[in-house]
Design a protein around this motif. Structure first.
Motif, mmCIF file in Angstrom:
data_model
loop_
_atom_site.group_PDB
_atom_site.id
_atom_site.type_symbol
_atom_site.label_atom_id
_atom_site.label_comp_id
_atom_site.label_asym_id
_atom_site.label_seq_id
_atom_site.Cartn_x
_atom_site.Cartn_y
_atom_site.Cartn_z
ATOM 1 N N TYR A 232 -32.470 -18.036 -25.884
ATOM 2 C CA TYR A 232 -33.872 -17.677 -26.099
ATOM 3 C C TYR A 232 -34.577 -18.804 -26.849
ATOM 4 C CZ TYR A 232 -37.923 -15.757 -28.492
ATOM 5 O OH TYR A 232 -39.189 -15.565 -28.999
ATOM 6 N N PRO A 234 -38.569 -19.527 -27.951
ATOM 7 C CA PRO A 234 -39.896 -18.897 -27.951
ATOM 8 C C PRO A 234 -40.917 -19.614 -27.078
ATOM 9 C CG PRO A 234 -39.037 -19.016 -30.188
ATOM 10 C CD PRO A 234 -38.096 -19.809 -29.321
ATOM 11 N N VAL A 251 -37.062 -8.149 -22.910
ATOM 12 C CA VAL A 251 -37.043 -8.762 -24.239
ATOM 13 C C VAL A 251 -36.890 -7.675 -25.304
ATOM 14 C CG1 VAL A 251 -38.522 -10.694 -23.551
ATOM 15 C CG2 VAL A 251 -39.563 -8.602 -24.451
ATOM 16 N N MET A 255 -38.934 -10.887 -30.164
ATOM 17 C CA MET A 255 -39.054 -12.088 -29.337
ATOM 18 C C MET A 255 -40.506 -12.327 -28.955
ATOM 19 S SD MET A 255 -35.671 -11.434 -26.973
ATOM 20 C CE MET A 255 -35.951 -12.767 -25.819
ATOM 21 N N SER A 259 -42.752 -15.582 -30.044
ATOM 22 C CA SER A 259 -43.382 -16.415 -29.019
ATOM 23 C C SER A 259 -44.890 -16.518 -29.237
ATOM 24 C CB SER A 259 -43.085 -15.861 -27.625
ATOM 25 O OG SER A 259 -41.722 -16.079 -27.294
#
Length: 517
Positions: A232, A234, A251, A255, A259
């Motif tokens: 992962y 962002p 997700v 997360m 982001s």
């Protein structure tokens, strides 16, 4: 012939009917369905050549990749049982799991060579990328090998996934081909949203957990194309959603929060082909939901489930989210209603169903419920009773069938004889602008037995005192539920699916609060 009795039927079908279409792509390899089917068959034949037969366990210690997915599908092809190993565990923890599962062959990324303990060092190993201590997958596949066909039914075990061990030792959950196929049909029936041929899904969650693995398998089952991220990132997630024309992604809410914070110019990206963001592990706040809808312009669906239920027991649909924003914000604290073909009940300690609105244990029944725990009949009998999965989650149900998770049954705090469910307090605390994250545990108290302790992450904001926090909660919570003490830490410990590890928080607080429950 029993149609759709196993996962490989679907892969074979797509290879024959839409062979030129991309199945999966990462930053190293891109395979069409036809190429993937050939690759899968080759891996399967070579696994058999290692003496691995139907029912034998094959471990995968690797990050997300096209090869990782194809190795899993190769195991499914010959009836071998894939055991995804969590590379965030220690070598002794992995050795326990591998030994418990009686793994006979290991596939791994070279970076995890240091995680091979005594057991994993004694069995055959194939390195997916490169490692001087083991044959490399590409070279291993160069030796001639013939595939022996194996009959696979829906009752055969597809994978063995280990619980996170939040209480006691990890247990191997047995999920069959039929479990996965049933859940893959339940999801689109329940949400009205599913993969369509040619659509692109983004796989970010690690495939050693149900969200990542079953999410990727949904793409295979429905003939979609998957972009696979190794980790992962962002910013990388946002760029891929836009540039690769992604239709859907799974997700956890944190997360999305990261982001949005890392990509201030998110409005410059084109998400016109993104129709759904699926999330789970925790609810989403109304504020974050509005920010995400404004940024992505797509529908949101929340799933609730656990490893023992393949993936999903309930969904809060896109329509439910729209209702929440149109005047029913309480729905965002719900995990939705039971999936198609399943039942959910709330029961008391005696197993008797409780009236609507009362809090008890959430139990569920349906075709996605596990086959049991590997070599652990006692735990299986305690967890699945007369076909009903006892989730260990405390919750209530309203008159419309919406389920509201209050907490894990074991995390309940008993203060002065009153039951307190930390999740209710945590949901309120994170709505405060100076609190980024929150967890509540019970600590000993001479007068009340236990009282709530709020463990908070300020996220760079000024820290609230216990008195300020109490003032914020007053009128919103019953007095006995208001945290009497407050501690701050840099970040809450979480497992890879985003669940807060309260056992770790209890350890952290044990010295200051002796005998933390």
């Amino acid at each position: 012939m029993n149609l759709f009795s196993n996962l490989s039927d679907h892969t074979a079908y797509h290879a024959s009917r839409r062979g030129d279409m991309m199945m999966a792509s990462d930053n190293v390899k891109t395979l069409s369905y036809a190429q993937a089917w050939e690759h899968i068959n080759s891996i399967a034949a070579h696994i058999q050549a290692e003496g691995i037969g139907k029912g034998d366990r094959v471990a995968i210690l690797a990050k997300n990749s096209v090869d990782n997915l194809c190795i899993f599908l190769a195991c499914a092809r010959i009836g071998a049982v894939a055991v995804g190993l969590n590379y965030r565990l220690t070598a002794p923890e992995l050795d326990f799991i591998a030994g418990d599962a009686e793994v006979k062959l290991l596939f791994m990324d070279q970076e995890f060579h240091c995680l091979r303990g005594d057991y994993l060092n004694r069995i055959g190993c194939v390195c997916i990328d490169s490692d001087e201590s083991a044959p490399i997958l590409a070279a291993w596949l160069e030796t001639p090998a013939s595939l022996n066909e194996v009959e696979i039914t829906g009752d055969d075990i597809l994978f063995q996934m280990y619980t996170s061990g939040t209480t006691g030792l990890p247990k191997g959950v047995l999920i069959s081909h039929g479990n996965v196929l049933a859940n893959s049909y339940q999801a689109p029936m329940s949400t009205g949203i599913g993969f369509r041929e040619g659509e692109r899904g983004l796989v970010i969650a690690p495939t050693f957990h149900a969200v990542g693995l079953v999410g990727a398998l949904l793409g295979v089952i429905y003939g979609a194309s998957m972009i696979i991220h190794r980790d992962y990132d962002p910013v990388g997630m946002i760029e891929t959603l836009a540039k690769e024309h992604i239709s859907t992604v799974a997700v956890i809410p944190v997360m999305l929060q990261f982001s949005l914070a890392m990509v201030p110019n998110i409005k410059d990206y084109d998400f016109s082909e993104l129709h759904t963001i699926n999330y789970g592990a925790s609810p989403i706040s109304e504020t974050l939901l509005k920010e995400c809808i404004d940024a992505f312009g797509c529908d949101f669906v929340q799933g609730y489930g656990q490893t023992e239920a393949t993936m999903a027991l309930s969904f809060l649909t896109a329509a439910d989210h729209r209702k929440a924003l149109a005047g029913r914000p309480e729905l965002l604290r719900s995990c939705g209603r039971a999936v198609f073909g399943s039942e959910i009940k709330i029961v008391g300690k005696d197993g008797v169903e409780l009236p609507l609105g009362e809090i008890g244990e959430i139990i569920a029944k349906g075709p996605q419920i596990m086959q049991g725990y590997w070599n652990n009949p006692e735990a299986t009998q305690k967890t699945v009773v007369d076909g009903w999965l006892h989730t260990g989650d405390a919750g209530r149900m309203d008159e419309e069938g919406y389920v509201y998770i209050q907490d894990r049954v074991k995390d309940m705090i008993i203060s002065g004889g009153e039951n307190i469910y930390p999740a209710e307090i945590e949901n309120l605390l994170v709505s405060h602008p100076q609190i980024q994250d929150a967890s509540v545990i019970g600590v000993p108290d001479a007068k009340w037995g236990e009282i709530p302790l709020a463990v908070l992450v300020s996220g760079g904001q000024p820290e609230l005192s216990a008195e300020e926090l109490s003032e914020f909660c007053r009128g919103k919570l019953a007095g006995y539920k208001i945290p009497r003490k407050v501690e701050y830490i840099a970040a809450l410990p979480r497992n890879p699916t985003g669940k807060v590890l309260k056992k770790d928080i209890r350890v952290m607080m044990a010295e200051k609060y002796p005998a933390v429950s």
